[in-house]
Design a protein around this motif. Structure first.
Motif, PDB file in Angstrom:
ATOM      1  N   SER A  82      45.667  50.570  35.690  1.00 41.52           N
ATOM      2  CA  SER A  82      46.750  50.504  36.677  1.00 41.52           C
ATOM      3  C   SER A  82      46.275  50.161  38.088  1.00 41.52           C
ATOM      4  O   SER A  82      47.099  50.024  38.996  1.00 41.52           O
ATOM      5  CB  SER A  82      47.505  51.837  36.715  1.00 41.52           C
ATOM      6  N   ALA A  83      44.951  50.016  38.300  1.00 41.60           N
ATOM      7  CA  ALA A  83      44.446  49.710  39.637  1.00 41.60           C
ATOM      8  C   ALA A  83      44.912  48.321  40.066  1.00 41.60           C
ATOM      9  O   ALA A  83      44.646  47.334  39.363  1.00 41.60           O
ATOM     10  CB  ALA A  83      42.919  49.781  39.663  1.00 41.60           C
ATOM     11  N   PRO A  84      45.602  48.201  41.202  1.00 40.69           N
ATOM     12  CA  PRO A  84      46.152  46.897  41.594  1.00 40.69           C
ATOM     13  C   PRO A  84      45.127  45.795  41.786  1.00 40.69           C
ATOM     14  O   PRO A  84      45.427  44.621  41.548  1.00 40.69           O
ATOM     15  CB  PRO A  84      46.871  47.211  42.916  1.00 40.69           C
ATOM     16  N   SER A  85      43.899  46.136  42.194  1.00 44.50           N
ATOM     17  CA  SER A  85      42.908  45.095  42.486  1.00 44.50           C
ATOM     18  C   SER A  85      42.085  44.696  41.270  1.00 44.50           C
ATOM     19  O   SER A  85      41.206  43.844  41.375  1.00 44.50           O
ATOM     20  CB  SER A  85      41.962  45.550  43.605  1.00 44.50           C
ATOM     21  N   LEU A  86      42.360  45.285  40.112  1.00 42.62           N
ATOM     22  CA  LEU A  86      41.676  44.921  38.873  1.00 42.62           C
ATOM     23  C   LEU A  86      42.653  44.172  37.975  1.00 42.62           C
ATOM     24  O   LEU A  86      43.677  44.723  37.561  1.00 42.62           O
ATOM     25  CB  LEU A  86      41.162  46.167  38.150  1.00 42.62           C
ATOM     26  N   LEU A  87      42.353  42.931  37.687  1.00 42.84           N
ATOM     27  CA  LEU A  87      43.216  42.113  36.842  1.00 42.84           C
ATOM     28  C   LEU A  87      42.498  41.860  35.523  1.00 42.84           C
ATOM     29  O   LEU A  87      41.500  41.141  35.480  1.00 42.84           O
ATOM     30  CB  LEU A  87      43.547  40.790  37.545  1.00 42.84           C
ATOM     31  N   ILE A  88      43.003  42.480  34.472  1.00 46.84           N
ATOM     32  CA  ILE A  88      42.336  42.446  33.178  1.00 46.84           C
ATOM     33  C   ILE A  88      43.370  42.140  32.097  1.00 46.84           C
ATOM     34  O   ILE A  88      44.420  42.784  32.041  1.00 46.84           O
ATOM     35  CB  ILE A  88      41.640  43.787  32.871  1.00 46.84           C
ATOM     36  N   GLY A  89      43.069  41.163  31.254  1.00 50.44           N
ATOM     37  CA  GLY A  89      43.965  40.842  30.153  1.00 50.44           C
ATOM     38  C   GLY A  89      44.019  39.348  29.910  1.00 50.44           C
ATOM     39  O   GLY A  89      43.210  38.574  30.429  1.00 50.44           O
ATOM     40  N   SER A  90      44.983  38.944  29.112  1.00 48.95           N
ATOM     41  CA  SER A  90      45.211  37.519  28.885  1.00 48.95           C
ATOM     42  C   SER A  90      45.778  36.883  30.147  1.00 48.95           C
ATOM     43  O   SER A  90      46.180  37.587  31.091  1.00 48.95           O
ATOM     44  CB  SER A  90      46.182  37.322  27.728  1.00 48.95           C
TER      45      SER A  90
END
Length: 303
Positions: free
Chosen positions: A254-262
């Motif tokens: 849920s951390a806004p500055s971490l973008l993880i996924g497809s």
């Protein structure tokens, strides 16, 4: 007036790798072609990203990089994200900004911060001062720059203030066109940096919104992306990265500055960040910008 949660997206790239002139120009043009509308240069004596520091102990000097970035591109703004004002004499920095604003003819975006790394400041042979003194110094620099730009007859650059503490957020709310949120906090030792979780970022945004008052619709919110991981197995990537950081998987997820996924999942995270926090302007570091361009293209295609 624009609803902050509906403000159009902007995307920038922070160029951290030094390069010869032709190569620097080439990568700035490539970033603009990929859809980035701001080419930024940071201000560090030691590269904060270990992927950079392995080969390049220092990031580029900001102003030469900005001038060449603007010359190499057609419309992209060239910005500082952010100048460490603890390094600078106000009058000398104001001269550099006024000259650069004149040369760039309206394409300069000026980002300023107080500085957070004591080691860098002391390495430069300067005194590390208390937070209140650093904030007062930044305020003097802002006033001095404004006067110098006006005297030069240059277009006043949009002002981004990088802020994390409540005092800086309140000051940014008074004077900034853009408030820069790092998504980073200092650990309990006061030195080590760590990822800010969802609630911590939410606190900073709430503080800024309260201080902005009627200005809220006129001020852009910028978020620097600390980490990008494009993967088809988000759950596993989150768990592995959480273990690496010593964080709970829920905090990482849920951390806004971490973008993880497809690509699609990350695009949804970007949209959620705008809807919940009002972040419409995102900056990625150079090491991630080619991968993030896939997300940028998806957002443009599905808008």
């Amino acid at each position: 007036m624009t609803d902050p949660t509906e403000r159009p997206f902007r995307f920038g790239v922070n160029m951290t790798y030094p390069a010869p002139g032709a190569k620097w120009a080439e990568k700035c043009r490539a970033a603009e072609a990929a859809g980035y509308t701001v080419i930024d240069v940071p201000d560090h004596l030691v590269a904060p990203d270990p992927r950079v520091a392995r080969d390049h102990p220092a990031t580029p000097s900001p102003f030469p990089g900005l001038v060449l970035a603007a010359a190499a591109t057609e419309k992209a703004r060239a910005g500082t994200l952010v100048l460490n004002t603890a390094f600078y004499n106000p009058l000398l920095l104001a001269r550099d900004v006024a000259t650069t604003a004149t040369l760039l003819e309206g394409r300069l975006e000026l980002g300023l911060g107080t500085g957070y790394d004591r080691t860098e400041v002391e390495t430069a042979g300067l005194e590390w001062k208390q937070p209140g003194e650093r904030i007062a110094h930044l305020k003097t620099i802002v006033d001095t720059i404004n006067a110098a730009v006006a005297e030069a007859g240059a277009p006043p650059p949009p002002l981004l203030i990088g802020a994390r503490g409540d005092r800086m957020l309140r000051y940014a709310a008074e004077v900034a066109d853009i408030i820069g949120f790092t998504g980073i906090e200092k650990a309990a030792d006061g030195v080590t940096l760590r990822i800010a979780d969802h609630d911590e970022v939410g606190h900073h945004v709430t503080t800024a919104r309260a201080a902005l008052g009627s200005r809220i619709a006129d001020v852009e919110f910028n978020l620097q992306i600390a980490k990008l991981i494009i993967t088809d197995d988000r759950e596993t990537a989150v768990a592995e990265f959480a273990k690496l950081l010593g964080m709970d998987a829920g905090q990482v997820s849920s951390a806004p500055s971490l973008l993880i996924g497809s690509v699609e999942e990350i695009a949804q995270q970007v949209q959620n960040n705008r809807k919940e926090f009002g972040f419409s302007y995102f900056t990625v570091i150079e090491a991630d910008h080619l991968e993030f361009a896939k997300v940028l293209e998806y957002l443009q295609r599905t808008a």
